[in-house]
Scaffold this motif. Structure first.
Motif, mmCIF file in Angstrom:
data_model
loop_
_atom_site.group_PDB
_atom_site.id
_atom_site.type_symbol
_atom_site.label_atom_id
_atom_site.label_comp_id
_atom_site.label_asym_id
_atom_site.label_seq_id
_atom_site.Cartn_x
_atom_site.Cartn_y
_atom_site.Cartn_z
ATOM 1 N N LEU A 102 9.737 51.321 52.435
ATOM 2 C CA LEU A 102 9.157 50.679 53.617
ATOM 3 C C LEU A 102 9.702 49.266 53.817
ATOM 4 O O LEU A 102 10.025 48.867 54.944
ATOM 5 C CB LEU A 102 7.630 50.647 53.486
ATOM 6 N N VAL A 103 9.815 48.503 52.729
ATOM 7 C CA VAL A 103 10.350 47.143 52.854
ATOM 8 C C VAL A 103 11.821 47.185 53.260
ATOM 9 O O VAL A 103 12.279 46.381 54.082
ATOM 10 C CB VAL A 103 10.164 46.365 51.535
ATOM 11 N N SER A 104 12.580 48.125 52.698
ATOM 12 C CA SER A 104 13.986 48.267 53.091
ATOM 13 C C SER A 104 14.108 48.599 54.571
ATOM 14 O O SER A 104 15.012 48.106 55.260
ATOM 15 C CB SER A 104 14.660 49.363 52.255
ATOM 16 N N LEU A 105 13.201 49.414 55.062
ATOM 17 C CA LEU A 105 13.205 49.751 56.486
ATOM 18 C C LEU A 105 12.910 48.522 57.337
ATOM 19 O O LEU A 105 13.568 48.280 58.357
ATOM 20 C CB LEU A 105 12.171 50.845 56.751
ATOM 21 N N PHE A 106 11.954 47.714 56.902
ATOM 22 C CA PHE A 106 11.581 46.512 57.646
ATOM 23 C C PHE A 106 12.716 45.488 57.666
ATOM 24 O O PHE A 106 12.940 44.801 58.671
ATOM 25 C CB PHE A 106 10.329 45.896 57.025
ATOM 26 N N LEU A 107 13.464 45.386 56.557
ATOM 27 C CA LEU A 107 14.522 44.374 56.435
ATOM 28 C C LEU A 107 15.910 44.917 56.767
ATOM 29 O O LEU A 107 16.905 44.234 56.518
ATOM 30 C CB LEU A 107 14.543 43.823 54.999
ATOM 31 N N ARG A 108 15.994 46.098 57.338
ATOM 32 C CA ARG A 108 17.282 46.785 57.454
ATOM 33 C C ARG A 108 18.339 45.995 58.220
ATOM 34 O O ARG A 108 19.532 46.161 57.970
ATOM 35 C CB ARG A 108 17.085 48.154 58.101
ATOM 36 N N GLU A 109 17.944 45.132 59.135
ATOM 37 C CA GLU A 109 18.915 44.368 59.919
ATOM 38 C C GLU A 109 18.927 42.892 59.549
ATOM 39 O O GLU A 109 19.531 42.083 60.248
ATOM 40 C CB GLU A 109 18.621 44.528 61.413
ATOM 41 N N ARG A 110 18.307 42.550 58.438
ATOM 42 C CA ARG A 110 18.175 41.146 58.051
ATOM 43 C C ARG A 110 18.952 40.871 56.765
ATOM 44 O O ARG A 110 19.067 41.736 55.889
ATOM 45 C CB ARG A 110 16.700 40.787 57.853
ATOM 46 N N GLU A 193 21.175 51.624 56.171
ATOM 47 C CA GLU A 193 19.862 51.125 55.771
ATOM 48 C C GLU A 193 18.768 52.154 56.045
ATOM 49 O O GLU A 193 17.793 52.254 55.297
ATOM 50 C CB GLU A 193 19.551 49.813 56.499
ATOM 51 N N ALA A 197 16.346 53.616 53.179
ATOM 52 C CA ALA A 197 14.887 53.617 53.260
ATOM 53 C C ALA A 197 14.343 55.037 53.167
ATOM 54 O O ALA A 197 13.370 55.303 52.447
ATOM 55 C CB ALA A 197 14.441 52.957 54.563
#
Length: 240
Positions: A102-110, A193, A197
């Motif tokens: 879930l965190v990887s999904l949230f940060l996928r473009e950061r 990403e 995720a």
């Protein structure tokens, strides 16, 4: 004391371990292509820190130092969660993997994704995961190559060897490579990403299926265990 896992239960557990290896390959190649740094192992980053000091690249040194620190903190989290050194069907394994997805999904473009994955790789690598009484790692494979070489040497010397270790380690390395190949294909297309995720969400969900439908097997004995021995997990060491 239980008698360990039966053949079917071992199959399901082995599949979960291989899924974790694939996840690591996805994560490492994704960060190599996006950020030009690995996250699943820190040996190269340690060497790069020395080079950064020698060449006066202070910003690079700080970035690598932060990556190393986060990897250590991730390992500390696992040390806190699995301090009993027991490999048993605890919910925290699945929860960690799902949260990581879930965190990887949230940060996928950061850009913060790199630092989170350093932390999460440290957590994953230090999770107390075992198979047939042997502690296994699922993020880097230098040790596996050494173990394969050792077992092959024992085989050719006509002494005792563990054929199942060679098969498990080779399969884990292959899954790591497959994960890396998927990332290599997906990064230029902007989807690595999402694959990463999704892979962690699947690994965490699969773990809960193991617990829910009884494919895990009996719990190990409830007593403190130490790392680094074939009996470290309270499961029988079965030679093949």
């Amino acid at each position: 004391m239980d008698e360990g896992l039966n053949t079917r239960q071992e199959y399901y557990l082995r599949l979960w371990i291989l899924m974790l290896s694939l996840d690591s390959g996805l994560a490492n190649v994704t960060t190599l292509l996006r950020f030009e740094r690995p996250v699943s192992h820190m040996t190269g980053n340690l060497s790069s820190m020395v080079l950064a000091v020698g060449s006066g690249e202070g910003q690079l040194f700080l970035r690598l130092f932060l990556a190393l620190t986060l990897f250590l903190l991730g390992g500390m989290l696992s040390g806190f969660l699995f301090r009993e050194r027991l490999f048993a069907p605890q919910k925290r394994y699945g929860v960690l993997l799902i949260l990581g997805g879930l965190v990887s999904l949230f940060l996928r473009e950061r850009p913060e994704l790199f630092y989170f994955l350093c932390f999460f790789m440290g957590t994953q690598n230090a999770m107390f995961v075992g198979f047939r009484g042997t502690l296994v790692r699922t993020t880097h494979f230098t040790g596996y190559l050494s173990d394969i070489a050792f077992e092959l040497g024992a085989f050719f010397s006509c002494k005792g060897h563990h054929g199942w270790k060679i098969r498990l380690y080779l399969a884990s390395i292959l899954c790591f490579l497959i994960g890396g190949a998927v990332a290599f294909w997906a990064v230029p297309r902007g989807g690595a990403e999402l694959f990463l995720a999704g892979a962690y969400l699947m690994s965490g969900s699969y773990y809960f299926l193991l617990r829910r439908f009884g494919h895990w097997g009996p719990s190990v004995p409830r007593k403190p265990l130490s790392q680094g021995t074939d009996k470290a997990l309270g499961l029988p060491d079965i030679s093949v």
